[in-house]
Design a protein around this motif. Structure first.
Motif, mmCIF file in Angstrom:
data_model
loop_
_atom_site.group_PDB
_atom_site.id
_atom_site.type_symbol
_atom_site.label_atom_id
_atom_site.label_comp_id
_atom_site.label_asym_id
_atom_site.label_seq_id
_atom_site.Cartn_x
_atom_site.Cartn_y
_atom_site.Cartn_z
ATOM 1 N N ASP A 75 1.180 -1.294 0.006
ATOM 2 C CA ASP A 75 -0.302 0.192 0.005
ATOM 3 C C ASP A 75 0.437 0.747 0.009
ATOM 4 O OD1 ASP A 75 -2.040 1.707 0.133
ATOM 5 O OD2 ASP A 75 -2.489 1.525 2.142
ATOM 6 N N LYS B 280 -15.608 -5.398 -13.532
ATOM 7 C CA LYS B 280 -14.154 -5.965 -12.926
ATOM 8 C C LYS B 280 -14.455 -6.888 -11.540
ATOM 9 C CE LYS B 280 -11.556 -2.813 -12.129
ATOM 10 N NZ LYS B 280 -11.102 -1.187 -12.010
ATOM 11 N N ASP C 75 -11.981 2.632 -1.633
ATOM 12 C CA ASP C 75 -12.659 3.345 -2.380
ATOM 13 C C ASP C 75 -14.256 2.932 -2.880
ATOM 14 O OD1 ASP C 75 -11.065 5.804 -2.120
ATOM 15 O OD2 ASP C 75 -9.564 4.650 -3.811
ATOM 16 N N ASP D 35 -8.342 -7.159 -4.185
ATOM 17 C CA ASP D 35 -8.058 -5.795 -5.252
ATOM 18 C C ASP D 35 -7.792 -6.792 -6.444
ATOM 19 O OD1 ASP D 35 -5.777 -7.017 -4.742
ATOM 20 O OD2 ASP D 35 -4.611 -5.473 -5.652
ATOM 21 N N ASP E 127 -4.902 -0.918 -5.460
ATOM 22 C CA ASP E 127 -6.378 -0.742 -6.207
ATOM 23 C C ASP E 127 -7.502 -1.080 -4.906
ATOM 24 O OD1 ASP E 127 -7.891 -0.101 -7.418
ATOM 25 O OD2 ASP E 127 -7.807 -1.209 -9.181
ATOM 26 N N TRP E 128 -7.601 -0.001 -4.516
ATOM 27 C CA TRP E 128 -8.723 -0.121 -3.666
ATOM 28 C C TRP E 128 -10.954 -0.031 -4.015
ATOM 29 C CZ3 TRP E 128 -8.243 -0.805 1.301
ATOM 30 C CH2 TRP E 128 -7.045 -0.672 1.519
ATOM 31 N N GLU E 129 -10.619 -0.020 -5.084
ATOM 32 C CA GLU E 129 -12.204 -0.927 -5.422
ATOM 33 C C GLU E 129 -11.784 -2.268 -6.001
ATOM 34 O OE1 GLU E 129 -13.473 -0.272 -10.315
ATOM 35 O OE2 GLU E 129 -13.092 1.963 -9.213
#
Length: 268
Positions: A86, A225, A169, A132, A92-94
């Motif tokens: 991180d 995704k 996110d 992630d 990737d915080w989606e």
């Protein structure tokens, strides 16, 4: 070095986080050999007694895995690796959320009704995963739960100072997580989400007219995704001891899943 063992680069990333050891006659000697032994068993699903001799006494390997599953050492190692990633912008915080079921082998039966002291007992073999998009697990919960309960397991420490990051996110989830309670939880925490609405919910809202509220927003392109969580689960189940639960105790099985996730983080 055998197939599936820690490489020198992977060992270098782990070594500084491990409990002190290595002194002759000390309690925690031969960390690398023991961890490789546990990885071998997690990857192949063999019985502990059938571990190759190059890993040392099988009892030592098993007891280390049991202890580190109970005291959170495997989770600590995973959290440290995640914190490093991180800090380097590698997460990737989606994130995507999904659940899966794991078959319990007949050897998983017969545990004592009274669990060992000071060991948390959580779950019975069904897990909820948060990943992630690089096919790496952020958290896992070994029991059925709502999306709020699932996201509470996400906690990536900061590499230097500050509280652990616990809020993605955006969350991608399928129709199983489309309840109003889940959506309210995400809105309350300020987390954007992409969750499709079930047909019955859509009809019910339309039948209520203006009292039904506004339609939920949905981005079909972004939703594509979400397959990352299914692919991550498949990658985890590539470890045979994850795909089939042999452990009698949930906390040991959770340690097995955590170690498999750690191996994936180290190798991706």
């Amino acid at each position: 070095m055998g197939r599936g063992d820690l490489t020198n680069a992977e060992w270098d990333r782990l070594e500084s986080f491990l409990p002190p050891g290595g002194v002759r006659g000390g309690r925690w000697s031969d960390h690398r050999r023991v961890i490789n032994g546990v990885l071998y068993r997690v990857r192949t699903g063999v019985q502990w007694r059938d571990l190759p001799e190059r890993f040392g006494p099988w009892e030592t390997v098993y007891k280390r895995h049991r202890r580190w599953s109970a005291d959170g050492t495997w989770q600590m190692l995973l959290s440290r690796i995640q914190a490093t990633e991180d800090a380097e912008g590698g997460i990737d915080w989606e994130v995507s959320v999904d659940s899966t079921a794991v078959r319990a082998h007949q050897h998983a039966a017969g545990a004592r009704k009274t669990p060992p002291a000071a060991v948390p007992q959580r779950g019975v073999g069904r897990g909820t995963n948060r990943v992630d998009p690089v096919l790496r697990k952020l958290a896992v919960r070994l029991e059925e739960g709502q999306i709020g309960e699932c996201l509470e397991q996400v906690s990536v420490p900061r590499a230097r100072v500050g509280r652990p990051r616990t809020r993605p996110d955006r969350v991608l989830a399928d129709k199983a997580y489309t309840s109003r309670m889940n959506r309210r939880y995400l809105r309350r925490r300020g987390i954007r989400h992409t969750i499709p609405e079930r047909l019955d919910q859509h009809r019910h809202r339309k039948n209520r007219g203006s009292r039904g509220g506004r339609p939920t927003s949905f981005d079909s392109e972004r939703y594509k995704k979400r397959n990352t969580v299914e692919r991550t689960i498949n990658r985890l189940k590539g470890f045979r001891a994850v795909a089939t639960r042999y452990e009698k105790r949930a906390y040991i099985y959770l340690g097995t899943v955590t170690l498999a996730a750690l191996a994936i983080w180290l190798r991706t």
